[in-house]
Write a protein that holds these residues in place. Structure first.
Motif, PDB file in Angstrom:
ATOM      1  N   TYR A 111       0.825  -1.202   0.000  1.00  0.00           N
ATOM      2  CA  TYR A 111       0.000   0.000   0.000  1.00  0.00           C
ATOM      3  C   TYR A 111       0.870   1.268   0.000  1.00  0.00           C
ATOM      4  CZ  TYR A 111      -4.256  -2.695   0.830  1.00  0.00           C
ATOM      5  OH  TYR A 111      -5.319  -3.561   0.701  1.00  0.00           O
ATOM      6  N   GLN A 112       1.991   1.224   0.695  1.00  0.00           N
ATOM      7  CA  GLN A 112       2.888   2.372   0.691  1.00  0.00           C
ATOM      8  C   GLN A 112       3.463   2.626  -0.695  1.00  0.00           C
ATOM      9  OE1 GLN A 112       5.733   1.548   3.937  1.00  0.00           O
ATOM     10  NE2 GLN A 112       4.910   3.331   4.970  1.00  0.00           N
ATOM     11  N   VAL A 113       3.961   1.573  -1.333  1.00  0.00           N
ATOM     12  CA  VAL A 113       4.560   1.737  -2.663  1.00  0.00           C
ATOM     13  C   VAL A 113       3.514   2.200  -3.671  1.00  0.00           C
ATOM     14  CG1 VAL A 113       5.660   0.507  -4.577  1.00  0.00           C
ATOM     15  CG2 VAL A 113       6.402   0.076  -2.221  1.00  0.00           C
ATOM     16  N   THR A 114       2.313   1.616  -3.609  1.00  0.00           N
ATOM     17  CA  THR A 114       1.250   2.023  -4.536  1.00  0.00           C
ATOM     18  C   THR A 114       0.908   3.493  -4.372  1.00  0.00           C
ATOM     19  OG1 THR A 114       0.332  -0.220  -4.461  1.00  0.00           O
ATOM     20  CG2 THR A 114      -1.093   1.528  -5.293  1.00  0.00           C
ATOM     21  N   SER A 115       0.833   3.968  -3.137  1.00  0.00           N
ATOM     22  CA  SER A 115       0.530   5.378  -2.886  1.00  0.00           C
ATOM     23  C   SER A 115       1.659   6.283  -3.372  1.00  0.00           C
ATOM     24  CB  SER A 115       0.283   5.600  -1.396  1.00  0.00           C
ATOM     25  OG  SER A 115      -0.810   4.829  -0.937  1.00  0.00           O
ATOM     26  N   LEU A 116       2.912   5.854  -3.188  1.00  0.00           N
ATOM     27  CA  LEU A 116       4.041   6.670  -3.621  1.00  0.00           C
ATOM     28  C   LEU A 116       4.167   6.695  -5.135  1.00  0.00           C
ATOM     29  CD1 LEU A 116       6.660   5.665  -0.912  1.00  0.00           C
ATOM     30  CD2 LEU A 116       5.462   7.853  -1.137  1.00  0.00           C
ATOM     31  N   VAL A 117       3.789   5.619  -5.806  1.00  0.00           N
ATOM     32  CA  VAL A 117       3.796   5.620  -7.274  1.00  0.00           C
ATOM     33  C   VAL A 117       2.801   6.647  -7.809  1.00  0.00           C
ATOM     34  CG1 VAL A 117       3.164   4.265  -9.309  1.00  0.00           C
ATOM     35  CG2 VAL A 117       4.641   3.268  -7.554  1.00  0.00           C
ATOM     36  N   GLU A 118       1.608   6.707  -7.201  1.00  0.00           N
ATOM     37  CA  GLU A 118       0.641   7.712  -7.636  1.00  0.00           C
ATOM     38  C   GLU A 118       1.098   9.115  -7.245  1.00  0.00           C
ATOM     39  OE1 GLU A 118      -4.148   8.709  -7.359  1.00  0.00           O
ATOM     40  OE2 GLU A 118      -3.359   6.800  -6.605  1.00  0.00           O
ATOM     41  N   ALA A 122       6.465  15.097   1.077  1.00  0.00           N
ATOM     42  CA  ALA A 122       6.135  13.978   0.196  1.00  0.00           C
ATOM     43  C   ALA A 122       7.383  13.463  -0.506  1.00  0.00           C
ATOM     44  CB  ALA A 122       5.091  14.416  -0.826  1.00  0.00           C
ATOM     45  N   THR A 123       8.265  14.373  -0.893  1.00  0.00           N
ATOM     46  CA  THR A 123       9.507  13.967  -1.555  1.00  0.00           C
ATOM     47  C   THR A 123      10.413  13.220  -0.587  1.00  0.00           C
ATOM     48  OG1 THR A 123       9.325  15.912  -2.998  1.00  0.00           O
ATOM     49  CG2 THR A 123      11.469  14.813  -2.884  1.00  0.00           C
ATOM     50  N   HIS A 124      10.564  13.731   0.644  1.00  0.00           N
ATOM     51  CA  HIS A 124      11.399  13.060   1.640  1.00  0.00           C
ATOM     52  C   HIS A 124      10.908  11.638   1.910  1.00  0.00           C
ATOM     53  CE1 HIS A 124      12.978  17.027   3.572  1.00  0.00           C
ATOM     54  NE2 HIS A 124      13.297  16.899   2.305  1.00  0.00           N
ATOM     55  N   THR A 125       9.616  11.524   2.190  1.00  0.00           N
ATOM     56  CA  THR A 125       9.049  10.216   2.535  1.00  0.00           C
ATOM     57  C   THR A 125       9.211   9.233   1.383  1.00  0.00           C
ATOM     58  OG1 THR A 125       7.438  11.332   3.957  1.00  0.00           O
ATOM     59  CG2 THR A 125       6.997   9.041   3.369  1.00  0.00           C
ATOM     60  N   GLY A 126       8.907   9.709   0.177  1.00  0.00           N
ATOM     61  CA  GLY A 126       9.009   8.830  -0.976  1.00  0.00           C
ATOM     62  C   GLY A 126      10.422   8.348  -1.231  1.00  0.00           C
ATOM     63  N   LEU A 138      11.031  11.121  -8.096  1.00  0.00           N
ATOM     64  CA  LEU A 138      11.267  11.744  -6.795  1.00  0.00           C
ATOM     65  C   LEU A 138      12.705  12.242  -6.677  1.00  0.00           C
ATOM     66  CD1 LEU A 138       9.306   9.222  -4.559  1.00  0.00           C
ATOM     67  CD2 LEU A 138       8.713  11.614  -4.934  1.00  0.00           C
ATOM     68  N   CYS A 139      13.640  11.546  -7.315  1.00  0.00           N
ATOM     69  CA  CYS A 139      15.034  12.016  -7.301  1.00  0.00           C
ATOM     70  C   CYS A 139      15.161  13.378  -7.977  1.00  0.00           C
ATOM     71  CB  CYS A 139      15.939  10.997  -7.993  1.00  0.00           C
ATOM     72  SG  CYS A 139      16.233   9.498  -7.045  1.00  0.00           S
ATOM     73  N   GLN A 140      14.422  13.585  -9.060  1.00  0.00           N
ATOM     74  CA  GLN A 140      14.464  14.875  -9.733  1.00  0.00           C
ATOM     75  C   GLN A 140      13.943  15.980  -8.818  1.00  0.00           C
ATOM     76  OE1 GLN A 140      13.457  15.029 -13.971  1.00  0.00           O
ATOM     77  NE2 GLN A 140      12.921  12.868 -13.861  1.00  0.00           N
ATOM     78  N   PHE A 141      12.849  15.696  -8.131  1.00  0.00           N
ATOM     79  CA  PHE A 141      12.319  16.681  -7.190  1.00  0.00           C
ATOM     80  C   PHE A 141      13.288  16.873  -6.023  1.00  0.00           C
ATOM     81  CE2 PHE A 141       8.441  16.560  -9.488  1.00  0.00           C
ATOM     82  CZ  PHE A 141       7.714  17.664  -9.091  1.00  0.00           C
ATOM     83  N   GLY A 142      13.876  15.776  -5.554  1.00  0.00           N
ATOM     84  CA  GLY A 142      14.806  15.893  -4.433  1.00  0.00           C
ATOM     85  C   GLY A 142      16.003  16.748  -4.765  1.00  0.00           C
ATOM     86  N   MET A 143      16.570  16.577  -5.953  1.00  0.00           N
ATOM     87  CA  MET A 143      17.722  17.390  -6.338  1.00  0.00           C
ATOM     88  C   MET A 143      17.343  18.853  -6.469  1.00  0.00           C
ATOM     89  SD  MET A 143      20.419  15.666  -6.306  1.00  0.00           S
ATOM     90  CE  MET A 143      21.425  16.958  -7.038  1.00  0.00           C
ATOM     91  N   ALA A 144      16.149  19.140  -7.006  1.00  0.00           N
ATOM     92  CA  ALA A 144      15.705  20.532  -7.120  1.00  0.00           C
ATOM     93  C   ALA A 144      15.491  21.157  -5.743  1.00  0.00           C
ATOM     94  CB  ALA A 144      14.426  20.604  -7.948  1.00  0.00           C
ATOM     95  N   LEU A 145      14.852  20.415  -4.829  1.00  0.00           N
ATOM     96  CA  LEU A 145      14.594  20.942  -3.491  1.00  0.00           C
ATOM     97  C   LEU A 145      15.859  21.034  -2.657  1.00  0.00           C
ATOM     98  CD1 LEU A 145      11.291  18.990  -2.736  1.00  0.00           C
ATOM     99  CD2 LEU A 145      11.500  21.447  -3.138  1.00  0.00           C
ATOM    100  N   SER A 146      16.858  20.197  -2.947  1.00  0.00           N
ATOM    101  CA  SER A 146      18.096  20.218  -2.162  1.00  0.00           C
ATOM    102  C   SER A 146      18.888  21.498  -2.366  1.00  0.00           C
ATOM    103  CB  SER A 146      18.967  19.017  -2.523  1.00  0.00           C
ATOM    104  OG  SER A 146      19.435  19.111  -3.861  1.00  0.00           O
ATOM    105  N   GLN A 147      18.564  22.262  -3.412  1.00  0.00           N
ATOM    106  CA  GLN A 147      19.228  23.535  -3.640  1.00  0.00           C
ATOM    107  C   GLN A 147      18.612  24.660  -2.802  1.00  0.00           C
ATOM    108  OE1 GLN A 147      21.986  23.463  -5.673  1.00  0.00           O
ATOM    109  NE2 GLN A 147      21.481  21.272  -5.654  1.00  0.00           N
TER     110      GLN A 147
END
Length: 641
Positions: A534-541, A565-569, A590-599
């Protein structure tokens, strides 16, 4: 010859007044020079003849019965030309980066489709759509013509100003004429904001959505443009997702500039400016030069000073003080200082009880103005939503202050929403912000989170076994799944997305992830695997929603509510990549969002750094696409295992 004493004392006679001058009206007509047009149409330029200038058709084209088109962007002296050049270069850069990422990916089918389009001489627009690049136009004459007309109407057909010694360094239109004029960039362990950040499309042609004064609200700056810019950023990317205050009423009282306002105070304004600074690339929001994580700290320090100096007794302005505490709570959370964030939230809940936001509406409330009743309702529900969310995220949770008024009392009036700044686009679509619907949806999710918090408390105090917790979780889970079916789905949102509607669905999906985080360590493998599913399914959406945001608005401006949401995912999917290609693609997104937010946010940078270190220790195997997103393998050498 010496003067005698008589000469020293001699008085000169006063001059007699002259005859009065009579001014007669001018009878001759002044001869004015003919106005010279600096923009000629394309036909006159080709024929090398004089042109009467805009609007089309010009006199020469009318006489010769030829098509008349004006393209002021060809005049490189003008702002519109600079705007078009930056617009086109940014489009080609984004397309090139997306194309390279597509070629590097393992999706052979997609690579073959893109190569087929290239060999088939497809347009750049078709290529951009194929590689998932944000929608844009490449050299479309009609689009560029319309954009040029709009740009001239908004910014004026005036030459670009250069070398004005009286202009302040913080003026967004100040551009160094050569790299040597700027200070050298020093190496830093944190992401840096280059002094060249001013040389952007926004800094050249940006017009804030809301014009508000800097004084008397803040002592950090007297730059009205900077304050208007930050206020516009906040009401574009953060306010629709949280709604701690009423946008119209706040802006109205901020423009009035009266410090005795009951809806706008210096404390509230500085807190808001600090929160909005996370979205700005202007060097003027940095408290430490070139340190990206110091955005808005000067405004935040001013807000803290004002909070410590505030006298709450009989002040009559407790409501904006409460709103400022909520904003300061969010700032501390973005900085990764969770204990401070919890303290601010606790003070906000206590202040809400003191001013009666959590009590049964008293008769005195009927004597309040409609504005006051509306703002009180909006603030109480904003406080409830934030408290419900943080009660699960933080180990020490503030008590949830449940509003006594219905969410409908916040009002049904909506506002228009426009992506700001305009980024790589000259024209932007204006859409309904859907604030009432988002507010209602957040309230429904927050009410379910109260029950989830009860399960967290039961597990922490060991008041129920794992099997009992699983049974109690059925109620909240069914309510969350029902919510997902009643509100717009991903396919429907994709047709006309706004970030707050995307985030509304992400919030519900995050509630499901939090719910099964409690249950995934069940001693029976069947239950544990089901919780992970259920966690993976929710994170995929969740990743699908984030992909829509990236394709529509890019990664430069992301609502801060998407950080969690990015951290948890990232933390969950990094260890669940064996669940299939969907989990893998969701992790890459999520990696793309993480790299953008890490700046912009240090907690996100810490999460990315931790994932990198685990991968270097070979305790975590990442997809090659994720490694490429993390700036390539050569960038990993500086990370100690």
């Amino acid at each position: 010859m010496k003067m005698s004493n008589h000469d020293h004392t001699k008085q000169f006679q006063a001059l007699a007044p002259g005859p009065p001058r009579i001014f007669t009206p001018q009878t001759s007509t002044a001869v004015s020079r003919p106005k010279k047009s600096s923009t000629a149409c394309l036909a006159c330029k080709a024929a090398k003849r004089k042109c009467s200038g805009p609007d089309a058709p010009c006199k020469a084209c009318r006489a010769n019965n030829t098509e008349c088109h004006f393209d002021p962007t060809r005049d490189l002296r003008r702002k519109v030309a600079v705007k078009r050049a930056i617009h086109e270069l940014a489009n080609y850069k984004d397309l090139l980066e997306s194309l390279v990422k597509t070629i590097r990916s393992d999706d052979q089918g997609k690579c073959e489709r893109v190569m087929g389009l290239i060999r088939g001489n497809a347009s750049y627009t078709e290529l951009a759509h194929a590689v998932g690049c944000p929608s844009m136009t490449f050299g479309d004459p009609q689009e560029l013509s319309n954009a040029s007309k709009l740009a001239i109407a908004e910014y004026g057909d005036t030459p670009v100003e250069v070398a004005d010694p009286k202009r302040r360094p913080s003026d967004p239109s100040t551009i160094p004429s050569s790299p040597e004029e700027s200070q050298p960039i020093k190496a830093s362990q944190w992401p840096s904001v280059s002094p060249y950040a001013r040389v952007t499309l926004e800094s050249l042609c940006d017009i804030p959505l809301f014009e508000v004064p800097a004084k008397p609200w803040t002592k950090v700056t007297d730059n009205d443009y900077l304050v208007s810019h930050l206020v516009s950023l906040y009401f574009t990317w953060d306010h629709p997702c949280s709604q701690f205050l009423d946008q119209g009423i706040f802006l109205k009282h901020m423009r009035l500039g009266k410090q005795n306002s009951e809806f706008c105070t210096p404390l509230l304004v500085n807190s808001l400016l600090s929160m909005a600074s996370a979205h700005s690339d202007s060097p003027d929001v940095l408290s430490a030069p070139e340190d990206a994580f110091s955005r808005g700290q000067n405004f935040f320090s001013e807000a803290q000073r004002l909070w410590e100096a505030e006298d709450l007794e009989n002040d009559g302005r407790e409501l904006p003080q409460l709103q400022a505490l909520l904003l300061m709570c969010c700032v501390f959370k973005c900085l990764g200082r969770l204990r401070k964030s919890w303290m601010m939230l606790s003070q906000a809940n206590q202040l809400a009880r003191d001013i009666g936001l959590t009590d049964t509406p008293a008769e005195s409330e009927t004597k309040m103005s409609p504005e006051m009743r509306r703002v009180r309702a909006v603030t109480s529900w904003g406080l409830f939503n934030l408290s419900s969310q943080m009660s699960i995220e933080l180990p020490r949770a503030a008590p949830v202050a449940y509003p006594t008024c219905e969410v409908e009392r916040c009002g049904n009036e909506d506002v228009n929403w426009t992506p700001y700044p305009r980024s790589n686009k000259i024209t932007c679509d204006t859409k309904p912000a859907r604030l009432p619907q988002v507010r209602e949806g957040l309230a429904q999710v927050a009410q379910i989170l109260v029950d989830v918090k009860t399960l967290v408390s039961d597990k922490h105090h060991r008041r129920a076994s794992s099997t009992e917790l699983w049974g109690k979780a059925n109620g909240p889970f069914e309510r969350l799944t029902d919510w997902l079916q009643q509100w717009p789905g991903v396919a429907e949102i994709q047709n006309d997305p706004v970030p707050q509607v995307l985030l509304l669905r992400i919030k519900c999906l995050q509630a499901i992830v939090r719910l099964f985080e409690i249950l995934k360590d069940h001693p029976q493998a069947e239950y544990s695997q089901k919780a992970q599913y259920y966690q993976v399914t929710s994170l995929v959406e969740t990743a699908r929603c984030l992909r829509i945001h990236r394709q529509k608005y890019g990664l430069k401006h992301i609502p801060t509510e998407m950080v969690d949401a990015t951290h948890t995912g990232l933390c969950i999917l990094a260890y669940q990549l064996d669940h299939g290609d969907e989990a893998k693609q969701a992790f890459i997104e999520l990696c793309q969002f993480g790299m953008a937010l890490s700046q912009r946010f240090k907690p996100t940078a810490d999460v990315i750094r931790a994932i990198r270190k685990r991968a270097l220790n070979q305790s975590l195997r990442l997809p090659s696409e994720a490694i490429e997103i993390f700036d390539g393998p050569e960038q990993w050498n500086g990370i100690e295992p």
